[in-house]
Design a protein around this motif. Structure first.
Motif, PDB file in Angstrom:
ATOM      1  N   UNK A  69      54.761  30.192  28.612  1.00 21.64           N
ATOM      2  CA  UNK A  69      54.617  31.426  29.407  1.00 21.64           C
ATOM      3  C   UNK A  69      53.283  31.502  30.142  1.00 21.64           C
ATOM      4  N   UNK A  70      53.160  32.531  31.008  1.00 16.63           N
ATOM      5  CA  UNK A  70      51.861  32.802  31.629  1.00 16.63           C
ATOM      6  C   UNK A  70      50.829  33.134  30.553  1.00 16.63           C
ATOM      7  N   UNK A  71      49.584  32.869  30.848  1.00 16.37           N
ATOM      8  CA  UNK A  71      48.485  33.167  29.928  1.00 16.37           C
ATOM      9  C   UNK A  71      48.124  34.646  30.045  1.00 16.37           C
ATOM     10  N   UNK A  72      48.283  35.442  28.982  1.00 14.63           N
ATOM     11  CA  UNK A  72      47.975  36.877  29.079  1.00 14.63           C
ATOM     12  C   UNK A  72      46.495  37.154  29.322  1.00 14.63           C
ATOM     13  N   UNK A  73      45.639  36.172  29.022  1.00 16.00           N
ATOM     14  CA  UNK A  73      44.200  36.353  29.214  1.00 16.00           C
ATOM     15  C   UNK A  73      43.713  35.844  30.570  1.00 16.00           C
ATOM     16  N   UNK A  74      44.600  35.188  31.329  1.00 16.18           N
ATOM     17  CA  UNK A  74      44.225  34.646  32.637  1.00 16.18           C
ATOM     18  C   UNK A  74      45.395  34.838  33.593  1.00 16.18           C
ATOM     19  N   UNK A  75      45.345  35.855  34.453  1.00 14.74           N
ATOM     20  CA  UNK A  75      46.481  36.155  35.331  1.00 14.74           C
ATOM     21  C   UNK A  75      46.807  35.047  36.329  1.00 14.74           C
ATOM     22  N   UNK A  76      45.929  34.072  36.471  1.00 14.89           N
ATOM     23  CA  UNK A  76      46.205  32.965  37.393  1.00 14.89           C
ATOM     24  C   UNK A  76      46.593  31.691  36.663  1.00 14.89           C
ATOM     25  N   UNK A  77      46.687  31.752  35.333  1.00 17.44           N
ATOM     26  CA  UNK A  77      46.939  30.531  34.568  1.00 17.44           C
ATOM     27  C   UNK A  77      48.181  30.593  33.698  1.00 17.44           C
ATOM     28  N   UNK A  78      48.511  29.444  33.157  1.00 14.57           N
ATOM     29  CA  UNK A  78      49.642  29.299  32.244  1.00 14.57           C
ATOM     30  C   UNK A  78      49.135  28.777  30.910  1.00 14.57           C
TER      31      UNK A  78
END
Length: 88
Positions: A69-78
């Motif tokens: 999933x997407x990284x909840x701590x980095x909106x631009x990362x996975x």
């Protein structure tokens, strides 16, 4: 992470097809691997013919193991691995 506009437009089309009852699940053969896939398609009519627009296939096996999933701590990362917060 922003979803690209063409992907969002395809998703909106898929939602409309589902809402209108114009969605189908079709058994197909993967053109590369020659494996059976179950493909989600929008259905339309062109004259007297049906037109099926493929949107993707259902995940084989456990989809929680297939995707990160997407990284909840980095909106631009996975998330890079299941150990980094992916589903277990």
């Amino acid at each position: 992470m922003a979803i690209p506009d063409p992907v969002r437009a395809n998703f909106d089309t898929l939602l409309r097809a589902a809402g209108d009852g114009n969605l189908a699940l079709i058994e197909c053969l993967d053109s590369g691997k020659r494996e059976v896939r179950y493909v989600l398609c929008a259905v339309d009519r062109a004259g007297g013919d049906y037109v099926f627009t493929p949107f993707g296939h259902l995940a084989d096996g456990n989809p929680y193991e297939a995707y990160l999933p997407p990284d909840p701590d980095d909106p631009t990362g996975l998330i890079e691995s299941a150990g980094d917060g992916g589903a277990s």
